[in-house]
Write a protein that holds these residues in place. Sequence first.
Motif, PDB file in Angstrom:
ATOM      1  N   LEU A  76       0.837  -1.197   0.000  1.00  0.00           N
ATOM      2  CA  LEU A  76       0.000   0.000   0.000  1.00  0.00           C
ATOM      3  C   LEU A  76       0.873   1.248   0.000  1.00  0.00           C
ATOM      4  O   LEU A  76       1.957   1.264   0.588  1.00  0.00           O
ATOM      5  CB  LEU A  76      -0.918   0.018   1.222  1.00  0.00           C
ATOM      6  N   SER A  77       0.371   2.292  -0.606  1.00  0.00           N
ATOM      7  CA  SER A  77       1.085   3.570  -0.576  1.00  0.00           C
ATOM      8  C   SER A  77       1.038   4.138   0.833  1.00  0.00           C
ATOM      9  O   SER A  77       0.178   3.783   1.635  1.00  0.00           O
ATOM     10  CB  SER A  77       0.458   4.558  -1.565  1.00  0.00           C
ATOM     11  N   GLU A  78       1.939   5.047   1.141  1.00  0.00           N
ATOM     12  CA  GLU A  78       2.075   5.549   2.504  1.00  0.00           C
ATOM     13  C   GLU A  78       0.901   6.398   2.967  1.00  0.00           C
ATOM     14  O   GLU A  78       0.732   6.631   4.166  1.00  0.00           O
ATOM     15  CB  GLU A  78       3.360   6.370   2.630  1.00  0.00           C
ATOM     16  N   HIS A  79       0.061   6.852   2.047  1.00  0.00           N
ATOM     17  CA  HIS A  79      -1.087   7.655   2.461  1.00  0.00           C
ATOM     18  C   HIS A  79      -2.356   6.820   2.641  1.00  0.00           C
ATOM     19  O   HIS A  79      -3.397   7.348   3.035  1.00  0.00           O
ATOM     20  CB  HIS A  79      -1.356   8.784   1.454  1.00  0.00           C
ATOM     21  N   ALA A  80      -2.299   5.512   2.355  1.00  0.00           N
ATOM     22  CA  ALA A  80      -3.468   4.646   2.502  1.00  0.00           C
ATOM     23  C   ALA A  80      -3.485   4.011   3.892  1.00  0.00           C
ATOM     24  O   ALA A  80      -2.441   3.841   4.534  1.00  0.00           O
ATOM     25  CB  ALA A  80      -3.475   3.566   1.429  1.00  0.00           C
ATOM     26  N   PHE A  81      -4.661   3.636   4.363  1.00  0.00           N
ATOM     27  CA  PHE A  81      -4.778   3.054   5.701  1.00  0.00           C
ATOM     28  C   PHE A  81      -6.029   2.182   5.756  1.00  0.00           C
ATOM     29  O   PHE A  81      -6.974   2.356   4.980  1.00  0.00           O
ATOM     30  CB  PHE A  81      -4.873   4.163   6.759  1.00  0.00           C
ATOM     31  N   PHE A  82      -6.033   1.242   6.678  1.00  0.00           N
ATOM     32  CA  PHE A  82      -7.201   0.391   6.876  1.00  0.00           C
ATOM     33  C   PHE A  82      -8.238   1.146   7.700  1.00  0.00           C
ATOM     34  O   PHE A  82      -7.905   1.896   8.616  1.00  0.00           O
ATOM     35  CB  PHE A  82      -6.815  -0.920   7.560  1.00  0.00           C
ATOM     36  N   ALA A  83      -9.510   0.911   7.371  1.00  0.00           N
ATOM     37  CA  ALA A  83     -10.599   1.640   8.016  1.00  0.00           C
ATOM     38  C   ALA A  83     -11.780   0.703   8.247  1.00  0.00           C
ATOM     39  O   ALA A  83     -11.755  -0.474   7.865  1.00  0.00           O
ATOM     40  CB  ALA A  83     -11.011   2.828   7.147  1.00  0.00           C
ATOM     41  N   GLY A  84     -12.835   1.230   8.869  1.00  0.00           N
ATOM     42  CA  GLY A  84     -14.079   0.481   9.031  1.00  0.00           C
ATOM     43  C   GLY A  84     -13.899  -0.863   9.709  1.00  0.00           C
ATOM     44  O   GLY A  84     -13.159  -1.014  10.676  1.00  0.00           O
ATOM     45  N   ILE A  85     -14.594  -1.883   9.191  1.00  0.00           N
ATOM     46  CA  ILE A  85     -14.563  -3.199   9.827  1.00  0.00           C
ATOM     47  C   ILE A  85     -13.172  -3.818   9.779  1.00  0.00           C
ATOM     48  O   ILE A  85     -12.803  -4.585  10.673  1.00  0.00           O
ATOM     49  CB  ILE A  85     -15.599  -4.162   9.198  1.00  0.00           C
ATOM     50  N   THR A  86     -12.380  -3.500   8.751  1.00  0.00           N
ATOM     51  CA  THR A  86     -11.025  -4.042   8.693  1.00  0.00           C
ATOM     52  C   THR A  86     -10.175  -3.453   9.812  1.00  0.00           C
ATOM     53  O   THR A  86      -9.439  -4.176  10.497  1.00  0.00           O
ATOM     54  CB  THR A  86     -10.377  -3.752   7.329  1.00  0.00           C
ATOM     55  N   ALA A  88     -11.323  -2.369  12.599  1.00  0.00           N
ATOM     56  CA  ALA A  88     -11.850  -2.949  13.839  1.00  0.00           C
ATOM     57  C   ALA A  88     -11.209  -4.310  14.101  1.00  0.00           C
ATOM     58  O   ALA A  88     -10.884  -4.647  15.251  1.00  0.00           O
ATOM     59  CB  ALA A  88     -13.369  -3.079  13.755  1.00  0.00           C
ATOM     60  N   MET A  89     -11.034  -5.100  13.048  1.00  0.00           N
ATOM     61  CA  MET A  89     -10.364  -6.390  13.187  1.00  0.00           C
ATOM     62  C   MET A  89      -8.922  -6.204  13.649  1.00  0.00           C
ATOM     63  O   MET A  89      -8.433  -6.923  14.522  1.00  0.00           O
ATOM     64  CB  MET A  89     -10.394  -7.134  11.856  1.00  0.00           C
ATOM     65  N   VAL A  90      -8.229  -5.244  13.071  1.00  0.00           N
ATOM     66  CA  VAL A  90      -6.830  -4.998  13.446  1.00  0.00           C
ATOM     67  C   VAL A  90      -6.744  -4.598  14.918  1.00  0.00           C
ATOM     68  O   VAL A  90      -5.872  -5.072  15.658  1.00  0.00           O
ATOM     69  CB  VAL A  90      -6.206  -3.909  12.550  1.00  0.00           C
ATOM     70  N   HIS A  91      -7.637  -3.748  15.366  1.00  0.00           N
ATOM     71  CA  HIS A  91      -7.630  -3.271  16.754  1.00  0.00           C
ATOM     72  C   HIS A  91      -8.161  -4.311  17.739  1.00  0.00           C
ATOM     73  O   HIS A  91      -8.001  -4.146  18.956  1.00  0.00           O
ATOM     74  CB  HIS A  91      -8.482  -2.010  16.885  1.00  0.00           C
ATOM     75  N   THR A 159     -12.525   4.421  14.338  1.00  0.00           N
ATOM     76  CA  THR A 159     -12.946   3.114  13.816  1.00  0.00           C
ATOM     77  C   THR A 159     -14.316   2.746  14.360  1.00  0.00           C
ATOM     78  O   THR A 159     -15.200   2.300  13.611  1.00  0.00           O
ATOM     79  CB  THR A 159     -11.919   2.037  14.198  1.00  0.00           C
ATOM     80  N   TRP A 160     -14.520   2.931  15.670  1.00  0.00           N
ATOM     81  CA  TRP A 160     -15.840   2.635  16.253  1.00  0.00           C
ATOM     82  C   TRP A 160     -16.914   3.487  15.586  1.00  0.00           C
ATOM     83  O   TRP A 160     -17.997   2.982  15.240  1.00  0.00           O
ATOM     84  CB  TRP A 160     -15.808   2.903  17.760  1.00  0.00           C
ATOM     85  N   GLU A 169     -27.409  -1.467  16.833  1.00  0.00           N
ATOM     86  CA  GLU A 169     -27.124  -0.671  18.027  1.00  0.00           C
ATOM     87  C   GLU A 169     -26.520  -1.505  19.150  1.00  0.00           C
ATOM     88  O   GLU A 169     -25.563  -1.086  19.801  1.00  0.00           O
ATOM     89  CB  GLU A 169     -28.414  -0.006  18.517  1.00  0.00           C
ATOM     90  N   ARG A 170     -27.045  -2.703  19.391  1.00  0.00           N
ATOM     91  CA  ARG A 170     -26.504  -3.529  20.473  1.00  0.00           C
ATOM     92  C   ARG A 170     -25.040  -3.867  20.231  1.00  0.00           C
ATOM     93  O   ARG A 170     -24.231  -3.862  21.169  1.00  0.00           O
ATOM     94  CB  ARG A 170     -27.325  -4.807  20.637  1.00  0.00           C
ATOM     95  N   ASP A 171     -24.674  -4.160  18.994  1.00  0.00           N
ATOM     96  CA  ASP A 171     -23.280  -4.482  18.688  1.00  0.00           C
ATOM     97  C   ASP A 171     -22.374  -3.270  18.846  1.00  0.00           C
ATOM     98  O   ASP A 171     -21.199  -3.394  19.199  1.00  0.00           O
ATOM     99  CB  ASP A 171     -23.169  -5.052  17.273  1.00  0.00           C
ATOM    100  N   LEU A 172     -22.911  -2.084  18.600  1.00  0.00           N
ATOM    101  CA  LEU A 172     -22.141  -0.858  18.829  1.00  0.00           C
ATOM    102  C   LEU A 172     -21.913  -0.638  20.326  1.00  0.00           C
ATOM    103  O   LEU A 172     -20.856  -0.151  20.732  1.00  0.00           O
ATOM    104  CB  LEU A 172     -22.870   0.350  18.232  1.00  0.00           C
ATOM    105  N   VAL A 173     -22.903  -0.999  21.146  1.00  0.00           N
ATOM    106  CA  VAL A 173     -22.732  -0.895  22.596  1.00  0.00           C
ATOM    107  C   VAL A 173     -21.639  -1.852  23.057  1.00  0.00           C
ATOM    108  O   VAL A 173     -20.779  -1.496  23.871  1.00  0.00           O
ATOM    109  CB  VAL A 173     -24.054  -1.206  23.331  1.00  0.00           C
ATOM    110  N   ILE A 174     -21.655  -3.079  22.535  1.00  0.00           N
ATOM    111  CA  ILE A 174     -20.631  -4.069  22.893  1.00  0.00           C
ATOM    112  C   ILE A 174     -19.243  -3.541  22.547  1.00  0.00           C
ATOM    113  O   ILE A 174     -18.297  -3.639  23.341  1.00  0.00           O
ATOM    114  CB  ILE A 174     -20.908  -5.401  22.168  1.00  0.00           C
ATOM    115  N   ALA A 175     -19.113  -2.969  21.356  1.00  0.00           N
ATOM    116  CA  ALA A 175     -17.819  -2.426  20.931  1.00  0.00           C
ATOM    117  C   ALA A 175     -17.403  -1.251  21.808  1.00  0.00           C
ATOM    118  O   ALA A 175     -16.226  -1.127  22.190  1.00  0.00           O
ATOM    119  CB  ALA A 175     -17.886  -2.001  19.464  1.00  0.00           C
ATOM    120  N   ALA A 176     -18.352  -0.382  22.160  1.00  0.00           N
ATOM    121  CA  ALA A 176     -18.031   0.768  23.011  1.00  0.00           C
ATOM    122  C   ALA A 176     -17.631   0.319  24.411  1.00  0.00           C
ATOM    123  O   ALA A 176     -16.687   0.865  25.002  1.00  0.00           O
ATOM    124  CB  ALA A 176     -19.227   1.719  23.078  1.00  0.00           C
ATOM    125  N   ASP A 177     -18.325  -0.676  24.967  1.00  0.00           N
ATOM    126  CA  ASP A 177     -17.957  -1.213  26.283  1.00  0.00           C
ATOM    127  C   ASP A 177     -16.519  -1.716  26.280  1.00  0.00           C
ATOM    128  O   ASP A 177     -15.771  -1.526  27.243  1.00  0.00           O
ATOM    129  CB  ASP A 177     -18.894  -2.362  26.666  1.00  0.00           C
TER     130      ASP A 177
END
Length: 339
Positions: A76-86, A88-91, A159-160, A169-177
């Motif tokens: 990947l080029s230096e200005h690109a980055f993983f986002a969203g669900i990907t 979230a997986m990394v984190h 990412t969240w 919504e429930r899955d977002l609460v789980i992630a926030a917790d």
Amino acid sequence: MTRRPLPEALGAAFSVREAREAGMTRWRTRGPDLRSTAYGARSRLDIARDPDPDRPPVARERDRVLARARELATVLSEHAFFAGITAAMVHGIPLPAHQHSEPWRRAASGPRELRPLVVGVHKPRSVVRRANVRGIHVDPALAPVVEVDGMRVTDRAATWAMLGTELEERDLVIAADHLIRIPRHPGGFRPPERAAYATRDQLTAAIGRRRGAERLRRALARARTGASSPRETELRLILVEAGLPEPKLDYDVVAPDGSFVACLDLAYPALRVGIEYDGSGHRTQAQFERDIAKREWLSDLHWDVVHFTAADFRGRRDPSVWITKRVRDAIARQERGKV
């Protein structure tokens, strides 16, 4: 013919350019001990092979996403980055099973095909266009970037917030917790292991004016510090949604003489009702013996503790009915005992 060993300096994933600079020939970069899921990149098969099939589906899916992301990151080029669900997986942000997989299988058996990796760039750069990649434009103010294990990814709070259009919504609460939890030692005898991955204020700021903002705000309002696992958050939400009072989380039980007895996942202290989720970590002999002692100590103090396992969440049409009934029964037993 014996293959030349791979240069150790290349690591588990590397670009073809790095391989050539390390002295590998074009033919060696196409060896059967290597795989390629991204043009111009390679991974070692002995490291990148599929994980143990006995592991939970969520863990197996994350292993596959991480292996593919590490490989793609080498080109990947230096200005690109993983986002969203990907990202979230990394984190390691908890997601529902198969969230990064297609809803169909390519074969009669084996894991589901992964969804394309989400790769972002800050506006006004051109989106990344590659096979097995979903390129997106992101406002720089909504996507601070950090480095995790050599990969550029949006930070945890951003990412969240990006999951607001992906998760219920429930899955977002789980992630926030998971993000706002401060892992402390039972009894508070030692300082917490670390700070929270993100504060409530950081998550609030990350919402901004993006798509899914209202759902994110509702989820954040329901998030609490103290849940040690997604199942503990699920238990709390099930009980509250059923009309029961909100339980205390990560609650220390103390004997009348002030000595520490045990820490409960969830509790109604006034009623001496506790709720525990026994995950896979409770299968070891040492943990089993500790659990027995804990139950006896709590029983001596007249606590009624309800235990749940993964089996209580599967194989039932509506697990919340069964879970709520067991907790209500424990509350009723304790109330009768006070009469």
